[in-house]
Design an enzyme around this catalytic site. Structure first.
Site, PDB file in Angstrom:
ATOM      1  N   LEU A  19       0.840  -1.210   0.000  1.00  0.00           N
ATOM      2  CA  LEU A  19       0.000   0.000   0.000  1.00  0.00           C
ATOM      3  C   LEU A  19       0.870   1.254   0.000  1.00  0.00           C
ATOM      4  O   LEU A  19       0.491   2.298  -0.512  1.00  0.00           O
ATOM      5  CB  LEU A  19      -0.920  -0.004   1.222  1.00  0.00           C
ATOM      6  CG  LEU A  19      -1.947  -1.139   1.265  1.00  0.00           C
ATOM      7  CD1 LEU A  19      -2.655  -1.156   2.621  1.00  0.00           C
ATOM      8  CD2 LEU A  19      -2.940  -1.008   0.133  1.00  0.00           C
ATOM      9  N   GLY A  22       8.137   3.333   3.358  1.00  0.00           N
ATOM     10  CA  GLY A  22       8.982   4.430   3.856  1.00  0.00           C
ATOM     11  C   GLY A  22      10.385   3.910   4.062  1.00  0.00           C
ATOM     12  O   GLY A  22      10.744   2.871   3.508  1.00  0.00           O
ATOM     13  N   PHE A  24      12.190   2.487   6.726  1.00  0.00           N
ATOM     14  CA  PHE A  24      12.352   1.143   7.295  1.00  0.00           C
ATOM     15  C   PHE A  24      11.011   0.470   7.528  1.00  0.00           C
ATOM     16  O   PHE A  24      10.878  -0.434   8.331  1.00  0.00           O
ATOM     17  CB  PHE A  24      13.128   1.229   8.629  1.00  0.00           C
ATOM     18  CG  PHE A  24      14.491   1.821   8.489  1.00  0.00           C
ATOM     19  CD1 PHE A  24      14.798   3.038   9.094  1.00  0.00           C
ATOM     20  CD2 PHE A  24      15.465   1.200   7.727  1.00  0.00           C
ATOM     21  CE1 PHE A  24      16.049   3.607   8.957  1.00  0.00           C
ATOM     22  CE2 PHE A  24      16.731   1.760   7.578  1.00  0.00           C
ATOM     23  CZ  PHE A  24      17.013   2.964   8.193  1.00  0.00           C
ATOM     24  N   VAL A  27       3.920  -0.777   4.263  1.00  0.00           N
ATOM     25  CA  VAL A  27       2.539  -1.083   4.648  1.00  0.00           C
ATOM     26  C   VAL A  27       1.927  -1.953   3.554  1.00  0.00           C
ATOM     27  O   VAL A  27       1.994  -1.592   2.366  1.00  0.00           O
ATOM     28  CB  VAL A  27       1.700   0.200   4.844  1.00  0.00           C
ATOM     29  CG1 VAL A  27       0.269  -0.150   5.271  1.00  0.00           C
ATOM     30  CG2 VAL A  27       2.337   1.110   5.893  1.00  0.00           C
ATOM     31  N   LYS A  42       1.886  -3.250   8.947  1.00  0.00           N
ATOM     32  CA  LYS A  42       3.023  -2.311   8.881  1.00  0.00           C
ATOM     33  C   LYS A  42       4.254  -3.136   9.222  1.00  0.00           C
ATOM     34  O   LYS A  42       4.421  -3.563  10.370  1.00  0.00           O
ATOM     35  CB  LYS A  42       2.823  -1.157   9.876  1.00  0.00           C
ATOM     36  CG  LYS A  42       3.925  -0.114   9.864  1.00  0.00           C
ATOM     37  CD  LYS A  42       3.632   0.993  10.868  1.00  0.00           C
ATOM     38  CE  LYS A  42       4.788   1.938  11.033  1.00  0.00           C
ATOM     39  NZ  LYS A  42       4.547   2.963  12.096  1.00  0.00           N
ATOM     40  N   VAL A  96      -7.656   1.156   6.307  1.00  0.00           N
ATOM     41  CA  VAL A  96      -8.503   2.251   5.810  1.00  0.00           C
ATOM     42  C   VAL A  96      -8.292   2.364   4.305  1.00  0.00           C
ATOM     43  O   VAL A  96      -7.182   2.206   3.809  1.00  0.00           O
ATOM     44  CB  VAL A  96      -8.216   3.596   6.526  1.00  0.00           C
ATOM     45  CG1 VAL A  96      -8.766   3.607   7.923  1.00  0.00           C
ATOM     46  CG2 VAL A  96      -6.748   3.936   6.524  1.00  0.00           C
ATOM     47  N   ASP A 139       3.960  14.350  14.863  1.00  0.00           N
ATOM     48  CA  ASP A 139       4.198  14.309  13.411  1.00  0.00           C
ATOM     49  C   ASP A 139       2.889  14.451  12.643  1.00  0.00           C
ATOM     50  O   ASP A 139       2.638  13.777  11.648  1.00  0.00           O
ATOM     51  CB  ASP A 139       4.891  12.991  13.002  1.00  0.00           C
ATOM     52  CG  ASP A 139       5.552  13.092  11.622  1.00  0.00           C
ATOM     53  OD1 ASP A 139       5.858  12.031  11.036  1.00  0.00           O
ATOM     54  OD2 ASP A 139       5.734  14.234  11.120  1.00  0.00           O
TER      55      ASP A 139
HETATM   56  C1  LIG Z   1       0.000   3.263  12.994  1.00  0.00           C
HETATM   57  O1  LIG Z   1       1.024   3.760  12.162  1.00  0.00           O
HETATM   58  C2  LIG Z   1       0.820   3.677  10.823  1.00  0.00           C
HETATM   59  C3  LIG Z   1      -0.343   3.198  10.216  1.00  0.00           C
HETATM   60  C4  LIG Z   1      -0.415   3.151   8.835  1.00  0.00           C
HETATM   61  C5  LIG Z   1      -1.613   2.650   8.172  1.00  0.00           C
HETATM   62  C6  LIG Z   1      -2.663   2.052   8.884  1.00  0.00           C
HETATM   63  C7  LIG Z   1      -3.760   1.583   8.211  1.00  0.00           C
HETATM   64  C8  LIG Z   1      -3.787   1.717   6.840  1.00  0.00           C
HETATM   65  N1  LIG Z   1      -4.702   1.383   5.912  1.00  0.00           N
HETATM   66  C9  LIG Z   1      -4.239   1.766   4.710  1.00  0.00           C
HETATM   67  C10 LIG Z   1      -3.005   2.353   4.878  1.00  0.00           C
HETATM   68  C11 LIG Z   1      -2.160   2.923   3.857  1.00  0.00           C
HETATM   69  C12 LIG Z   1      -2.625   3.045   2.544  1.00  0.00           C
HETATM   70  C13 LIG Z   1      -1.776   3.646   1.601  1.00  0.00           C
HETATM   71  C14 LIG Z   1      -0.504   4.135   1.940  1.00  0.00           C
HETATM   72  C15 LIG Z   1      -0.092   3.992   3.265  1.00  0.00           C
HETATM   73  C16 LIG Z   1       1.259   4.522   3.740  1.00  0.00           C
HETATM   74  O2  LIG Z   1       2.300   4.064   2.957  1.00  0.00           O
HETATM   75  N2  LIG Z   1       1.273   5.961   3.809  1.00  0.00           N
HETATM   76  C17 LIG Z   1       0.736   6.413   5.047  1.00  0.00           C
HETATM   77  C18 LIG Z   1       1.301   7.753   5.441  1.00  0.00           C
HETATM   78  N3  LIG Z   1       2.770   7.740   5.498  1.00  0.00           N
HETATM   79  C19 LIG Z   1       3.255   9.109   5.344  1.00  0.00           C
HETATM   80  C20 LIG Z   1       3.203   7.138   6.763  1.00  0.00           C
HETATM   81  C21 LIG Z   1      -0.907   3.392   4.209  1.00  0.00           C
HETATM   82  N4  LIG Z   1      -2.729   2.318   6.206  1.00  0.00           N
HETATM   83  N5  LIG Z   1      -1.650   2.763   6.844  1.00  0.00           N
HETATM   84  C22 LIG Z   1       0.639   3.602   8.068  1.00  0.00           C
HETATM   85  C23 LIG Z   1       1.777   4.073   8.676  1.00  0.00           C
HETATM   86  C24 LIG Z   1       1.867   4.103  10.058  1.00  0.00           C
HETATM   87  O3  LIG Z   1       2.994   4.563  10.687  1.00  0.00           O
END
Ligand SMILES: COc1cc(-c2ccc3ncc(-c4cccc([C@@H](O)NCCN(C)C)c4)n3n2)ccc1O
Length: 285
Positions: A19, A22, A24, A27, A42, A96, A139
């Site tokens: 999905l 980053g 290290f 997702v 994750k 989500v 953040d």
């Molecule tokens: C709890 O910490 C995190 C949760 C998630 C998370 C949780 C549920 C969830 N459902 C869909 C996704 C998702 C969908 C597309 C891209 C990403 C992710 O790569 N980008 C999230 C934001 N990024 C700047 C950390 C995450 N996520 N991501 C991502 C990074 C986290 O550090």
């Protein structure tokens, strides 16, 4: 030291598409074998020893897991499970599907004030709950604010990425220089003691972006951005704010305040007239 499940995550979940990724962490969509439910996994690389620079520090990850376990709220991502193998930890999280608020804004350039208020109210409810437990995100930015379902008439907000979050203990002084330049508060830059007020500064920046599509302090370089924050160099440029209400600008101005103790708290924000307009009966009193 926290002990995570030593079982192989693939015994319980089928690992699906990436999905996002980053430094290290990656997702991925994961499929729970026992129930058929989809979750977000994750996958984090953990440092093998204190001297290694590759991977995340385990104690930092333990704090993130402790914090996620401590905050169950409709506007905060839910943690279901944690697995650990040799050098990898997997957080199984609520999935989500609405993507990042960042992308939602980018597609719309900026939002109607009514849409921004709906998003901001949910963000503030999740943040107020975290702050009531002395947990600070550190953040907050549109990339870490996700939408449950972007096509829903009223998408539900989910705060994610607690990798920099901290739970304050009574009387503790905490400093950190981490964060994303555009969104960090002046006291982060000057290495002064931090508090929940640092998140409230970020909320001011996020609100400014939601309403204008512009980032108030962004310069050509990170150094310039940090200088702009320290000297409070921002403005409501007429060409981008001519249709913005004075209440909305007042809301932002009460958050982009240099003195952390003078900034609105999440609870005060929820009572601000931009978020909670005074009703006719209240006016009549
Ligand atoms: C709890 O910490 C995190 C949760 C998630 C998370 C949780 C549920 C969830 N459902 C869909 C996704 C998702 C969908 C597309 C891209 C990403 C992710 O790569 N980008 C999230 C934001 N990024 C700047 C950390 C995450 N996520 N991501 C991502 C990074 C986290 O550090």
């Amino acid at each position: 030291m926290a002990v995570f499940k030593p079982e192989n995550v693939e015994d319980f979940y089928e690992i699906g598409e990436v999905l996002g990724s980053g430094h290290f962490a990656q997702v991925r969509k994961v499929h729970e074998r026992a129930t058929g439910t989809y979750w977000a996994g994750k996958f984090l690389k953990i440092r093998k020893n204190a001297c290694s620079r590759l991977g995340l520090d385990r104690s930092r990850l333990e704090e993130e897991v402790d914090i996620l376990h401590a905050i169950q709220h409709p506007n905060i991502i839910t943690l279901k499970d944690v697995f650990e193998s040799r050098a990898e930890v997997v957080l199984v999280l609520e999935l989500v599907t609405g993507g990042e608020l960042f992308d939602f804004i980018a597609e719309k350039e900026n939002l109607l004030e009514s849409e921004a208020i709906e998003f901001m109210e949910q963000i503030l409810k999740g943040l107020g709950f975290m702050h009531s437990k002395n947990i600070v995100h550190f953040d907050l930015k549109p990339e870490n604010i996700m939408l449950s379902d972007r096509v829903a008439p009223h998408p539900n907000i989910k705060l994610i990425d607690f990798g920099l979050a901290h739970r304050f203990h009574q009387g503790e002084e905490y400093r950190s220089s981490s964060g994303t330049p555009q969104y960090i508060a002046p006291e982060v830059i000057t290495s002064d003691p931090l508090s929940t007020a640092a998140d409230m500064w970020s909320i001011g920046v996020i609100t400014f972006i939601l309403l204008s599509g512009l980032s108030p302090f962004q310069g050509d370089t990170d150094d310039e951005t940090l200088r702009n924050i320290i000297v409070m160099n921002y403005e409501f440029a007429a060409q981008h704010f001519s249709m913005t209400s004075s209440m909305a600008k007042d809301f932002i101005q009460k958050l982009l305040v240099k003195d952390p103790s003078e900034r609105m708290t999440a609870e005060e924000c929820l009572l601000h007239p931009w978020i909670k307009p005074i009703t006719r009966t209240q006016v009549a009193k």
